[in-house]
Design an enzyme around this catalytic site. Structure first.
Site, short mmCIF file in Angstrom:
data_model
loop_
_atom_site.label_atom_id
_atom_site.label_comp_id
_atom_site.label_asym_id
_atom_site.label_seq_id
_atom_site.Cartn_x
_atom_site.Cartn_y
_atom_site.Cartn_z
CD GLU A 190 36.11 59.62 29.63
OE1 GLU A 190 36.19 59.24 28.44
OE2 GLU A 190 36.45 58.95 30.54
CD GLU B 191 33.80 57.27 33.36
OE1 GLU B 191 34.43 56.52 32.69
OE2 GLU B 191 32.65 57.88 32.84
#
Ligand code: GBH
Length: 483
Positions: free
Chosen positions: A201, A389
């Site tokens: 991320e 995720e």
């Protein structure tokens, strides 16, 4: 006959079935092997779960680990919920063998963890601390012995503080240090780890850490400086891909895990689907798009104007070093509509009344797991995708007996997996799925007040207890189907 239910009362229906004992009743059919038509996944689909170093390890001062920006940030008064820090967290550094046993018990095929850079290089560069890699080597051995494939992330936000002191991601040098660290990891683990992700991320840690300051290192840079830091990160990704390839054993695959803007056509019509496709490139222009296309889009550069990053053609080539797979972290849907604006699309904001999980930002949009991998695969011609995720925060209050009935999380997971099944059934190349998270852990600025685990953690005793969602996920894995 369509009038069956409107014309006949339940009493009449019950009487009718009592008069027809030869017909099996609905209840009789509901045995465990025939609960519903299974929404099965392809053979070999990789069911996994994920955590990150600073969120679970604790042991921040042991075996020569240096401080990271999260040690500094979490120890700064007022920065985190309750002043919570990752000093102890889940004590996974010492309990990892028991945690692996729990993973094995659940039936996990794969586990995604991250390496703490400051364990290996206490000041970020220079001489390695051999006790650092030793921990991850033992973790990998333990996973393999349990039949669990390790998926390894190199950077899940714990930058060595010593590098931040020299400018952190604002400094081009940090990219070179990251590549050296990546090569070192490949040297030591690629005999056993076959999948590496450079960053987790980029979007989050740049925007939150350097943009609005709610994550470490807590800076609020002006747009030009922020863009330059972001550019250094995508460059570091490319340099690390090259370093891993140069150092790794043959057959190792390299990718990244990015929380892309998961564009979803607000209505399933050709014009909105087209808009969501354009938006996939433009909304991810500074991160995944520049990595996969090797250029900043014209719209991105014009939107940034004078704040656009400074870059060279050679840097773009490095940034776009070929990768083997893309990991998508997906929590919410970003709804898109067609628009007559020059961009050709517009984002549709969430109304105030839109439901959310315990985290206000987490507004379930299960169709994201259908559209995001499907659109991403077509826009960038990706051949291997993982959902690295997906998961949800819940209030998770144990009963007197210690059970946690997180039915909201179960519904969340079931809805998302049903949509993922839709995508996989159409041939979208998603090869695996990692639920976030294996256990409750240190939720960054939200501390221990926000739980994302499928295992409940009592942080006073370090006891782990499977929640209803863990029992649910066990069934998903065992059946290789939505449960
Ligand atoms: C992921 O981020 C992280 O990879 C993981 O470490 C984390 O534990 C997990 O998800 C759950 O959060 O505070 O309102 O400004 C998910 C994407 C983007 C979610 C930034 C939180 C901050 C919202 N994150 N967002 S706000």
């Amino acid at each position: 006959m369509s009038t069956r239910f409107s014309r006949r009362t339940f009493a009449q229906l019950a009487a009718a079935s009592a008069l027809a004992p030869a017909l099996p009743s609905f209840a009789a059919k509901l045995d465990s092997s025939q609960s519903s038509t299974p929404l099965s996944f392809p053979k070999g689909f990789l069911w996994g779960s994920a955590t990150a170093s600073y969120q679970v390890e604790g042991a921040v001062k042991e075996d020569g680990r240096g401080p990271s920006i999260w040690d500094t940030f979490s120890h700064t008064p007022g920065k985190t919920h309750n002043g919570d820090t990752g000093d102890v967290a889940n004590n996974h550094y010492h309990l990892f063998q028991a945690d692996i046993a729990l993973m094995k018990d659940l039936g996990l095929k794969t586990y995604r963890f991250s390496i703490g850079w400051p364990r290996l290089f206490p000041t970020g560069s220079g001489a390695a601390n051999p006790r650092g890699i030793d921990f991850y080597s033992r973790l990998v051995d333990g996973l393999l012995a349990a039949g669990i494939q390790p998926y390894c992330t190199l950077y899940h936000w714990d930058l060595p503080q010593a590098l931040e002191d020299k400018g952190g991601w604002q400094s081009r040098d940090t990219a070179d240090h990251f590549a050296a660290y990546a090569g070192y990891v490949a040297d030591h683990l690629s005999d056993r780890v076959k999948h590496f992700m450079t960053f987790n991320e980029m979007h989050s840690f740049i925007d939150l850490g350097y943009g609005n300051g709610i994550h470490a290192p807590g800076l609020k840079l002006a747009p030009a400086a922020l863009n330059q830091a972001r550019h250094h990160v995508v460059l570091a990704h490319g340099l690390a891909v090259q370093a891993i390839r140069a150092h790794a054993k043959p057959g190792v695959k390299v990718g990244l895990a990015e929380n892309i803007t998961c564009t979803v056509p607000v209505i399933d019509t050709p014009e909105h689907v087209h808009a969501a496709t354009i938006a996939m490139r433009e909304e991810n222009a500074g991160y995944l798009n520049v990595i996969l296309e090797g250029r900043y889009t014209d719209l991105f550069l014009s939107r940034q104007g004078a704040a656009a990053p400074k870059f060279t053609a050679a840097e773009l080539k490095t940034i776009a070093s070929p990768i083997d797979f893309v990991g998508i972290n997906c929590y919410t849907a970003d709804f898109v509509r067609a628009s007559t604006s020059p961009a050709g699309y517009a984002m549709v904001p969430y109304p105030e009344s839109y439901p959310h999980m315990l985290s206000p930002w987490l507004r379930p949009g299960p169709e994201a797991l259908y559209w995001a991998p499907k659109i991403a695969a077509s826009v960038w011609n990706i051949k291997e995708i993982y959902i690295t995720e997906n998961g949800a925060s819940s209030s998770d209050i144990p009963t007197a007996e210690g059970a946690v009935y997180d039915t909201d999380r179960v519904c969340y997971l079931r809805n998302y997996l049903t949509q993922l099944h839709r995508a996989v059934s159409e041939g979208v190349p998603v090869r695996g799925y990692f639920v976030w998270s294996f256990m409750d852990n240190y939720e960054w600025a939200d501390g221990y007040g926000t739980r994302f685990g499928i295992h409940y953690v009592d942080f006073a005793t370090q006891k782990r207890t499977p929640k209803l969602s863990a029992h649910y996920y066990r069934q998903v894995i065992a059946r290789n189907a939505v449960a």
